[in-house]
Write an enzyme that holds these catalytic residues in place. Structure first.
Site, mmCIF file in Angstrom:
data_model
loop_
_atom_site.group_PDB
_atom_site.id
_atom_site.type_symbol
_atom_site.label_atom_id
_atom_site.label_comp_id
_atom_site.label_asym_id
_atom_site.label_seq_id
_atom_site.Cartn_x
_atom_site.Cartn_y
_atom_site.Cartn_z
ATOM 1 N N TRP A 143 31.199 24.736 57.160
ATOM 2 C CA TRP A 143 30.254 24.989 58.014
ATOM 3 C C TRP A 143 29.468 26.373 57.581
ATOM 4 C CZ3 TRP A 143 31.972 30.111 58.345
ATOM 5 C CH2 TRP A 143 33.406 30.130 58.240
ATOM 6 N N PRO A 168 29.146 16.113 57.772
ATOM 7 C CA PRO A 168 29.046 17.782 57.779
ATOM 8 C C PRO A 168 30.164 18.237 58.773
ATOM 9 C CG PRO A 168 27.483 16.624 59.312
ATOM 10 C CD PRO A 168 28.216 15.373 58.756
ATOM 11 N N GLU A 238 36.058 21.400 45.853
ATOM 12 C CA GLU A 238 35.531 22.789 45.717
ATOM 13 C C GLU A 238 36.238 23.679 46.821
ATOM 14 O OE1 GLU A 238 33.794 23.085 43.133
ATOM 15 O OE2 GLU A 238 33.150 20.837 42.887
ATOM 16 N N CYS A 272 32.406 30.843 49.883
ATOM 17 C CA CYS A 272 33.539 30.555 49.019
ATOM 18 C C CYS A 272 33.614 31.784 47.969
ATOM 19 C CB CYS A 272 33.554 29.366 48.559
ATOM 20 S SG CYS A 272 31.929 28.903 47.447
ATOM 21 N N GLU A 369 42.885 34.165 51.470
ATOM 22 C CA GLU A 369 41.273 34.308 51.872
ATOM 23 C C GLU A 369 41.034 34.701 53.045
ATOM 24 O OE1 GLU A 369 39.471 30.325 52.117
ATOM 25 O OE2 GLU A 369 37.920 31.016 50.859
HETATM 26 P P1 NAD Z 1 37.600 22.817 56.475
HETATM 27 O O1 NAD Z 1 38.652 22.194 55.085
HETATM 28 O O2 NAD Z 1 38.546 23.059 57.522
HETATM 29 O O3 NAD Z 1 36.920 21.829 56.746
HETATM 30 C C1 NAD Z 1 35.809 21.061 55.814
HETATM 31 C C2 NAD Z 1 35.358 19.694 56.076
HETATM 32 O O4 NAD Z 1 36.553 18.725 56.185
HETATM 33 C C3 NAD Z 1 34.712 19.368 57.615
HETATM 34 O O5 NAD Z 1 33.652 18.819 57.886
HETATM 35 C C4 NAD Z 1 35.833 18.819 58.266
HETATM 36 O O6 NAD Z 1 35.802 18.094 59.490
HETATM 37 C C5 NAD Z 1 36.462 17.988 57.123
HETATM 38 N N1 NAD Z 1 37.999 17.581 57.383
HETATM 39 C C6 NAD Z 1 38.961 18.035 58.318
HETATM 40 N N2 NAD Z 1 40.035 17.246 58.048
HETATM 41 C C7 NAD Z 1 39.634 16.379 57.147
HETATM 42 C C8 NAD Z 1 40.469 15.062 56.680
HETATM 43 N N3 NAD Z 1 41.879 14.973 57.066
HETATM 44 N N4 NAD Z 1 39.939 14.205 55.807
HETATM 45 C C9 NAD Z 1 38.566 14.392 55.511
HETATM 46 N N5 NAD Z 1 37.705 15.626 56.019
HETATM 47 C C10 NAD Z 1 38.499 16.225 56.765
HETATM 48 O O7 NAD Z 1 36.876 23.962 55.851
HETATM 49 P P2 NAD Z 1 35.829 24.811 56.947
HETATM 50 O O8 NAD Z 1 36.725 25.748 57.633
HETATM 51 O O9 NAD Z 1 35.167 24.026 57.313
HETATM 52 O O10 NAD Z 1 35.097 25.578 55.261
HETATM 53 C C11 NAD Z 1 35.879 27.044 54.984
HETATM 54 C C12 NAD Z 1 36.320 26.689 53.589
HETATM 55 O O11 NAD Z 1 35.586 26.209 52.733
HETATM 56 C C13 NAD Z 1 36.931 28.071 53.173
HETATM 57 O O12 NAD Z 1 38.011 27.874 52.459
HETATM 58 C C14 NAD Z 1 35.908 28.185 51.946
HETATM 59 O O13 NAD Z 1 36.329 28.836 50.721
HETATM 60 C C15 NAD Z 1 35.660 26.750 51.563
HETATM 61 N N6 NAD Z 1 34.481 26.614 50.829
HETATM 62 C C16 NAD Z 1 34.203 26.289 49.205
HETATM 63 C C17 NAD Z 1 33.412 26.067 48.637
HETATM 64 C C18 NAD Z 1 33.490 26.051 46.998
HETATM 65 O O14 NAD Z 1 32.098 25.652 46.662
HETATM 66 N N7 NAD Z 1 34.277 26.180 46.432
HETATM 67 C C19 NAD Z 1 31.822 26.489 49.339
HETATM 68 C C20 NAD Z 1 32.012 26.755 50.700
HETATM 69 C C21 NAD Z 1 33.168 26.757 51.406
#
Ligand code: NAD
Length: 516
Positions: A143, A168, A238, A272, A369
């Site tokens: 998000w 998304p 990522e 991130c 984090e």
């Molecule tokens: P999250 O892991 O909770 O969710 C990410 C996505 O995964 C969402 O669309 C969610 O609905 C989906 N999801 C959840 N459970 C799933 C499953 N079992 N199977 C498939 N999809 C599933 O992460 P978040 O809270 O939305 O984002 C924050 C995290 O993202 C932080 O840890 C941040 O560091 C990381 N991030 C990493 C990068 C990078 O390029 N390394 C970039 C941006 C954010």
């Protein structure tokens, strides 16, 4: 992770600054995700067949659409994130930049390779490696950058010739819905589908697509890796980070303080690659902390309208606020000091930009984090201690080194266990897709971008051979088996592949024949 699950039919999206309802999206059920992927499979072969030039036409049309709709996209983005106006506009500018790079260079990046044969014996064939896309790539996004995050992976996958199913974040799905609207409005082939929903919808994407490009938390990434392993489909993850900044005594301290304030507070620290830990050499520690505190205290926080008035916005949701507050409270309880900030503002999900000192690696604000507007700062005796502490993390996304000596900066960089290091800057690698962006350790598997690799990762390499010479009725090794032919072949392979005539070892080869 969101607590939403697919037992609700609709997701309500709220502005985190005001709590206002700003939109709703349907929760797409797993069966409907499967149906969407089946449909994408029907259109993908034609998308691949039109080649990079044909796809460039549509991708550049989409780029125009993004430029023409910047205002509207920024408004939608602000409504679902409460980002400052400037940050909201940067999101679509970033998407435009990456899209243009891959649309224009796909022809070159996907061109067949013709490797030189490894041995003189192999010169009888012409060798071709063709890059053929995975039919359907699943892109799952978090998000924090609701438009840029999808765009920076969806458009390279489309440029590679794959069809894309995008899931998304359930927290901020509206910008991705806008992307799908744009793709339809320009009349492009139906090779991009957006499916909204929470974890179960994402899991259905993982169950059906041929390649998974995931950005999100390490915990979810681990689940996705396990699901992909079960299906034997490739993936790129990522994930989270805990980026260190190292300030050496010879650094320009004003630049370091402003750069680290930006690196820690951009997007309210929800990046991130946010700076999440700072190590400062002892001789300049006090002066640096004073400068950093002043730079962070000067930031203007609040909700923007169509004008840019603020530097730092709100956190994405209440859950994030609770994590940030816990990290600050636990640090203070263990002896840390807050030099500025330290609490929520009392409005929506805003949390004050915060600097923490007297912290150490036993504290959650340094070990976990945070993904929020905090900058924990630690004093170190020297460069060696800074490197050791910077590497003391489960994460390895990126880092920055601040020094007046660029050669020293590079020397330090080469000792850091991170996928990227910026010297005297933050985030700079992110604006250079010619380089890979990937995390080491628990920050990821694989990488996005990296010039040609950014498209070839979405492709399967197909090796083709063609005879160079007129073909005989039979090749040397075809049946029936024959020891005389074997002796010739073994001698030739040894001569070509094992240090020339010295290793032919003719007596042994001939004994092989006799042993028959
Ligand atoms: P999250 O892991 O909770 O969710 C990410 C996505 O995964 C969402 O669309 C969610 O609905 C989906 N999801 C959840 N459970 C799933 C499953 N079992 N199977 C498939 N999809 C599933 O992460 P978040 O809270 O939305 O984002 C924050 C995290 O993202 C932080 O840890 C941040 O560091 C990381 N991030 C990493 C990068 C990078 O390029 N390394 C970039 C941006 C954010």
């Amino acid at each position: 992770m969101s607590e939403l699950d697919n037992d609700v039919a609709v997701i309500e999206v709220h502005n985190p600054a005001t709590g206002d309802l700003v939109g709703t999206v349907p929760v797409i059920a797993p069966d409907d995700v499967a149906a969407a992927v089946r449909e994408l499979r029907l259109y993908q072969p034609e998308w691949e067949a039109i080649g990079p030039a044909g796809r460039k036409h549509w991708l550049l049309k989409m780029q125009d659409w993004l430029i023409d709709n910047t205002e509207q996209l920024a408004a939608v983005l602000q409504s679902e994130t409460a980002k400052p106006r400037v940050d909201a506009i940067v999101d679509s500018a970033f998407a435009v930049d990456i899209l243009g790079y891959y649309a224009r260079r796909a022809g070159k990046f996907l061109a067949d390779d013709h490797p030189s044969p490894h041995s003189p014996l192999a010169r009888v064939k012409s060798l071709t490696v063709a890059y053929r896309p995975y039919p359907v790539v699943g892109v799952i996004t978090p998000w924090n950058f609701p438009l840029a995050m999808p765009a920076i992976d969806v458009f390279p996958a489309l440029a590679a010739g794959a069809a894309v199913i995008l899931k998304p974040s359930e927290v901020t799905p509206l910008s991705a819905v806008e992307l799908a609207r744009g793709w339809a409005e320009i009349g492009a082939p139906p090779v991009l589908r957006v499916v909204t929903g929470a974890g179960a919808t994402g899991a259905a994407v993982v169950e059906n697509a041929d390649y998974i490009q995931f950005t999100g938390s390490t915990a979810t990434g681990r689940r996705i890796a396990a699901a992909c392993a079960e299906r034997m489909v490739p993936y790129s993850l990522e994930l989270g980070g805990k980026d260190p900044a190292i300030v050496l005594a010879d650094a320009d301290l004003d630049r370091a303080a402003h750069g680290i304030a930006f690196g820690g507070m951009f997007n309210a620290g929800q990046v991130c690659i946010s700076v999440e830990r700072v190590y400062v050499e002892a001789p300049v520690y006090d002066e640096f902390v004073t400068k950093l505190t002043a730079a962070v205290a000067a930031l203007r926080q609040g909700a923007d309208g169509r004008e840019s008035e603020h530097d730092v916005g709100a956190l994405a949701n209440e859950n994030q606020v609770l994590i940030v507050q816990r990290h600050v409270d636990e640090a203070v309880a263990a002896g840390a000091r807050v030099t500025t900030g330290g609490k929520r503002t009392g409005v929506g999900t805003f949390f004050e930009p915060t600097v923490l000192v007297d912290v150490d690696h036993s504290m959650s604000c340094v070990a976990e984090e945070t993904f929020g507007p905090t900058l924990p700062v630690m004093k170190v005796a020297d460069e060696a201690e800074a490197i050791r502490l910077a590497n003391d993390s489960i994460y390895g996304l990126s880092a920055s080194v601040w020094t007046g000596d660029k050669a020293r900066g590079e020397r330090v960089a080469r000792q850091l266990e991170t996928g990227a290091v910026n010297i005297n800057d933050v985030f700079a690698n992110l604006f250079n897709p010619a380089m890979p962006m990937g995390g080491w350790g628990l920050s990821g598997v694989g990488a996005r971008w990296g010039g040609a690799s950014g498209l070839r990762k979405y492709c399967r390499a197909q090796a083709m051979t063609k005879p160079k010479l007129p073909t005989m009725g039979k090749e040397l090794f075809w049946y029936p088996s024959d020891m005389n032919k074997l002796v010739i072949a073994v001698a030739a392979m040894r001569a070509a592949g094992a240090r020339g005539m010295r290793r032919i070892d003719l007596p042994t080869v001939l004994r092989l024949k006799k042993s028959k």
